[in-house]
Motif scaffolding. Structure first.
Motif, PDB file in Angstrom:
ATOM      1  N   ALA A  81       3.720  -3.175  -1.054  1.00 40.53           N
ATOM      2  CA  ALA A  81       3.900  -4.016   0.131  1.00 40.53           C
ATOM      3  C   ALA A  81       3.339  -5.409  -0.149  1.00 40.53           C
ATOM      4  N   LEU A 143      15.081  -4.595   3.342  1.00 38.12           N
ATOM      5  CA  LEU A 143      13.676  -4.884   3.070  1.00 38.12           C
ATOM      6  C   LEU A 143      12.918  -3.561   3.149  1.00 38.12           C
ATOM      7  N   LYS A 146       7.486  -3.838   4.126  1.00 35.35           N
ATOM      8  CA  LYS A 146       7.207  -4.999   4.968  1.00 35.35           C
ATOM      9  C   LYS A 146       5.822  -5.557   4.678  1.00 35.35           C
ATOM     10  N   ASP A 156       5.015  -3.520   9.773  1.00 33.08           N
ATOM     11  CA  ASP A 156       5.923  -2.385   9.936  1.00 33.08           C
ATOM     12  C   ASP A 156       5.730  -1.715  11.296  1.00 33.08           C
ATOM     13  N   LEU A 161       3.976  -6.422  14.972  1.00 32.15           N
ATOM     14  CA  LEU A 161       4.990  -7.457  14.748  1.00 32.15           C
ATOM     15  C   LEU A 161       5.198  -8.293  16.009  1.00 32.15           C
ATOM     16  N   VAL A 229      11.928  -9.384   8.744  1.00 33.45           N
ATOM     17  CA  VAL A 229      10.892  -8.358   8.843  1.00 33.45           C
ATOM     18  C   VAL A 229      11.172  -7.432  10.023  1.00 33.45           C
ATOM     19  N   LYS A 230      11.647  -7.991  11.118  1.00 33.98           N
ATOM     20  CA  LYS A 230      11.931  -7.171  12.308  1.00 33.98           C
ATOM     21  C   LYS A 230      13.062  -6.170  12.044  1.00 33.98           C
ATOM     22  N   GLY A 232      14.445  -5.484   8.995  1.00 29.85           N
ATOM     23  CA  GLY A 232      14.377  -4.825   7.705  1.00 29.85           C
ATOM     24  C   GLY A 232      15.665  -4.928   6.916  1.00 29.85           C
TER      25      GLY A 232
END
Length: 333
Positions: A81, A143, A146, A156, A161, A229-230, A232
């Motif tokens: 990560a 992704l 995270k 994650d 987040l 990131v949200k 993925g």
């Protein structure tokens, strides 16, 4: 403090307080939806700096958003990560560097030519990830791991987040508010109103516009990083001209020239999207949600020429006008 400024500050504080308290009463779907809205709000703020503050209509903002997103997937190794400490600045820097290259060339043009050049650069970035193995082609890239920051922040986790995105939104909003009040921000406002007069007073406007363009690109890259990131997942559509048009609609819907307008417009746009996509409300017509969204935006532009941010003032003006008219009739009687 001016009463009007006091009410604006109060609105912003209440809005951020509401966002901070929202997870206490929301489920997983609501948290994910509002996280997406906050990412859109950061993206809208990035374009507000160009359009509303500097008067530069950029139609390639999605390129910087997409570069930030793709950098979040492509830069880290796939075994561990990645650390948030280096990945986030790297994504912002990647978008800012591309914005520097685009701005250095496109800002030598004006008007419709500037719009078309920024669109051309965005389409170039789109086809690089669409047609080459670098960006995974049309399939996009997942992704898998995270970013984290030790044991304190693990993006994650949806709640973490959400909180991190809210913190970034507040930071970007505060930064742009301070920027607008600075000498640099006043120079940008002067360029928007009359660039020739600014040059006549001794300002070299090109470096100011280029700096604004780079800052805007970096903020858009931050939004892209958070979006990757949200979800993925990233795909070429994150760089398409459709998204550049959508974020432009957000700031127009909210009200150009106001940071609050960018926030309101981003949330309103996302809510309208969700509303017209709802099969529970519209049934089979939900498949044609673009039609309902488009009609709503047209209606808002016609009825609210200053955007949603100008609605309270518009209502006040009508109420005052109505009361004055009634008073005049009373005196006539």
């Amino acid at each position: 403090m001016n009463p009007m400024n006091h009410s604006k500050t109060l609105f912003v504080l209440l809005a951020f307080a509401g966002l901070a308290l929202y997870p206490l009463m929301a489920g997983n779907y609501g948290i994910d939806l509002v996280t997406k809205m906050m990412v859109y709000a950061i993206f809208a703020l990035s374009l507000e700096l160009l359009v509303g503050t500097t008067g530069l209509i950029c139609f390639g903002q999605a390129a910087f958003f997409g570069i930030g997103a793709y950098a979040a997937v492509l830069l880290p190794a796939q075994t561990d990560a990645p650390s948030l400490l280096w990945l986030l600045p790297a994504c912002v820097l990647a978008a800012a560097v591309y914005a520097l290259a685009v701005g250095a060339l496109s800002l030598r043009t004006k008007g419709a030519y500037f719009i078309m050049v920024t669109l051309a650069f965005a389409q170039m970035a789109y086809y690089v990830v669409h047609d080459t193995p670098l960006g995974g082609g049309t399939d996009g890239i997942y992704l898998t791991l995270k970013p984290v920051l030790g044991t304190l922040i693990d993006l994650d986790k949806p709640l973490v987040l959400y909180g991190f995105t809210l913190l970034m939104l507040a930071g970007v909003f505060g930064f742009l508010a301070l920027l607008a009040r600075s000498r640099f921000g006043r120079a940008l406002a002067g360029i928007r109103v009359n660039e020739q007069r600014m040059r006549a007073t001794g300002f070299s406007t090109y470096p100011y516009k280029l700096a604004a363009f780079v800052i805007s690109g970096g903020i858009a890259g931050l939004a892209g990083f958070l979006f990757a990131v949200k979800d993925g997942f990233v795909n070429p559509e994150m760089m398409s001209w459709h998204l550049s048009g959508a974020v432009l609609i957000m700031i127009i819907l909210g009200g150009l020239g106001h940071l609050r307008g960018a926030l309101i417009g981003a949330f309103a746009f996302a809510l309208l999207q969700e509303f017209f996509k709802s099969e529970a409300v519209f049934g089979d017509f939900a498949r044609h949600w673009h039609l309902g969204l488009g009609l709503s935006i047209i209606a808002s532009v016609v009825l609210l020429p200053r955007g949603l941010v100008g609605l309270p003032g518009q209502l006040r003006a009508r109420l005052v006008g109505r009361s004055n008219l009634q008073g005049a009739r009373h005196e006539a009687v």
